[in-house]
Design an enzyme around this catalytic site. Structure first.
Site, mmCIF file in Angstrom:
data_model
loop_
_atom_site.group_PDB
_atom_site.id
_atom_site.type_symbol
_atom_site.label_atom_id
_atom_site.label_comp_id
_atom_site.label_asym_id
_atom_site.label_seq_id
_atom_site.Cartn_x
_atom_site.Cartn_y
_atom_site.Cartn_z
ATOM 1 N N LEU A 194 0.863 -1.198 0.000
ATOM 2 C CA LEU A 194 0.000 0.000 0.000
ATOM 3 C C LEU A 194 0.887 1.231 0.000
ATOM 4 C CD1 LEU A 194 -2.460 -0.789 2.950
ATOM 5 C CD2 LEU A 194 -2.967 -0.989 0.506
ATOM 6 N N HIS A 195 0.701 2.120 -0.950
ATOM 7 C CA HIS A 195 1.450 3.374 -0.864
ATOM 8 C C HIS A 195 0.755 4.551 -1.533
ATOM 9 C CE1 HIS A 195 2.477 2.393 -4.991
ATOM 10 N NE2 HIS A 195 2.900 3.625 -5.126
ATOM 11 N N ARG A 196 -0.394 4.317 -2.231
ATOM 12 C CA ARG A 196 -1.063 5.437 -2.920
ATOM 13 C C ARG A 196 -1.480 6.475 -1.898
ATOM 14 N NH1 ARG A 196 -0.495 3.372 -7.551
ATOM 15 N NH2 ARG A 196 0.694 5.257 -7.853
ATOM 16 N N ASP A 216 -2.041 -1.615 -4.172
ATOM 17 C CA ASP A 216 -2.532 -0.437 -4.897
ATOM 18 C C ASP A 216 -1.471 0.051 -5.882
ATOM 19 O OD1 ASP A 216 -0.680 0.732 -3.200
ATOM 20 O OD2 ASP A 216 -2.125 1.973 -2.120
#
Ligand code: UD1
Length: 389
Positions: free
Chosen positions: A224-226, A304
């Protein structure tokens, strides 16, 4: 010289005098490395080609950058701009200012940029204004979500590019809709898959499963990094709830991106939630070969990221994308990817379905065959030849 044909003479004069073709390649952030490495390697085979590699320094942690140079066998950059982190304006502005003298000094015939990060757009803008031809690897992808910083970068970079290398046919159609001259657009396939094919034999030797204490085929992998998923505590909490539910059924390996790590370190409640979830294995960012080994052997991937949607499709591993849209629709229509949104009530049942053997295998899209860099190199060289160096 092969310039953009604009009214002023840009760089590229050295090539005109010596018969050498000069390419300046740009990397900045983690997803750039695996797209640029195969093109560098392919062009290196041509004795008429001179190449310069510029690292903007957008990503600077060893685990976000250096390890990829080793894993992908990339040469050290010839220039490092040291851009680092900051607001979008600060990061972009620093790259604009720092790359201009490098382009003026190196006099490239073509500046080659890849993907959709701030470094991509910033360097393309400087090159275009200097009258140097820009080639964009991974052109034409669209999420149609203008709130995504990458969508802005994609559209602007494509508009400034003389050569647009697309990974899938939907990208060609997007560019046609935007009025881009089809003669500039080249469907070459997905160059990330070149890196994947080249690295798989070495990835098989990875010890990452033992290091993390998981068995092949018996874990899920999550990233997850968005900004839309991690910058707002409530959004990140929803996704952590979903990961914790899944990790109650199967171990979940979760390498934490610096952006996400920064959010967790600001919020003790969220951090506690992540650290206390049974079966959720938080890890530092993982290098290319080890991550590829983890992806190839996962029962399920939840992400993501853009690139991971593609890598799972190439490997036939079921992927759940925790977003509401994707700029890579071929991974859903043809590949193993499913868009599940960000609500645990959607994400968890989709994950359970995969664990129960109802995941998508999909098939590999056209021209994701490990030879995209060959096609790109051929077109770049022909472009310079035709422009009458
Ligand atoms: C960038 C790209 C994104 C890509 C992602 C892959 C843009 C707009 N975004 O997002 O498209 O999917 O890279 O990783 O270009 N940080 C570190 N060390 C680093 C790099 C970043 O600690 O080496 C931290 C900093 O706190 C920084 C934050 O991460 O402020 C965000 O970094 P940034 O480069 O702005 O964007 P990413 O979220 O990494």
């Amino acid at each position: 010289m092969c310039s953009t044909g604009q009214n002023f003479a840009g760089p590229g004069r050295r090539g005109h005098l010596t018969g050498v073709m000069n390419f300046l390649h740009v990397v900045g952030a983690r997803p750039n490395f695996m797209k640029v490495a195969p093109v560098l390697a392919q062009l290196r085979k041509d004795p008429r080609v001179r190449q310069v590699l510029v690292h903007t320094g957008q990503h600077y942690d060893p685990r976000m950058s250096d390890v990829f140079f080793q894993d992908l066998g990339m040469p050290a950059p010839d220039a490092h701009l040291g851009a680092g982190s900051g607001s979008h304006a600060q990061q972009t502005a620093k790259i604009l200012v720092e790359v201009e003298p490098v382009i003026l000094r190196e006099e490239p015939d073509v500046v080659v940029v890849a993907g959709d990060v701030n470094s991509t757009m910033a360097v393309a803008l400087v090159a275009a204004k200097l009258g140097v031809a820009v080639a964009h690897i991974e052109a034409g992808l669209r999420s149609w979500d203008w709130r995504m910083p990458e969508e802005v970068n994609r559209v602007l970079t494509d508009r400034m590019s003389e050569l647009l290398f697309t990974p899938s046919r939907d990208a060609d159609q997007n560019l046609a809709k935007e009025g881009i001259d089809p003669n500039r657009v080249h469907f070459v396939g997905n160059v990330m898959i070149d890196s994947l094919h080249a690295a798989l034999p070495r990835a098989r030797e990875s010890r990452i499963h033992e290091q993390l204490g998981v068995r092949k085929g018996e874990y899920a992998l999550a990233t997850l990094h968005r900004p839309s998923n991690v910058d707002e505590p409530a959004a990140l909490e929803r996704l952590l709830v979903a990961l914790a539910e899944v990790s109650g059924r199967i171990p979940v390996v979760f390498p934490v991106h610096p952006r996400t790590r920064a959010r967790l370190s600001l919020d003790a409640t969220l951090r506690a939630k992540a650290e206390s979830a049974r079966g959720l294995k938080l890890a530092d960012p993982i290098g290319y070969l080890d991550f590829l080994a983890l992806t190839a052997n996962a029962r399920l991937v939840m992400t993501d990221s853009g690139g991971i949607q593609e890598e799972t499709t190439a490997l036939g591993v079921p992927c759940l994308t925790v977003r509401h849209n994707t700029e890579r629709p071929v991974t859903v229509e043809v590949g193993s990817n499913t868009l599940v949104g960000t609500d645990p009530a959607q994400v968890v049942p989709a994950a359970v379905a995969v664990l129960e053997g109802r995941g998508k295998k999909g098939r590999v899209p056209d021209l994701w065959d490990g030879r995209a860099a060959e096609r790109i190199a051929h077109i770049l060289v022909r472009f310079c030849e035709e422009r009458g160096r």
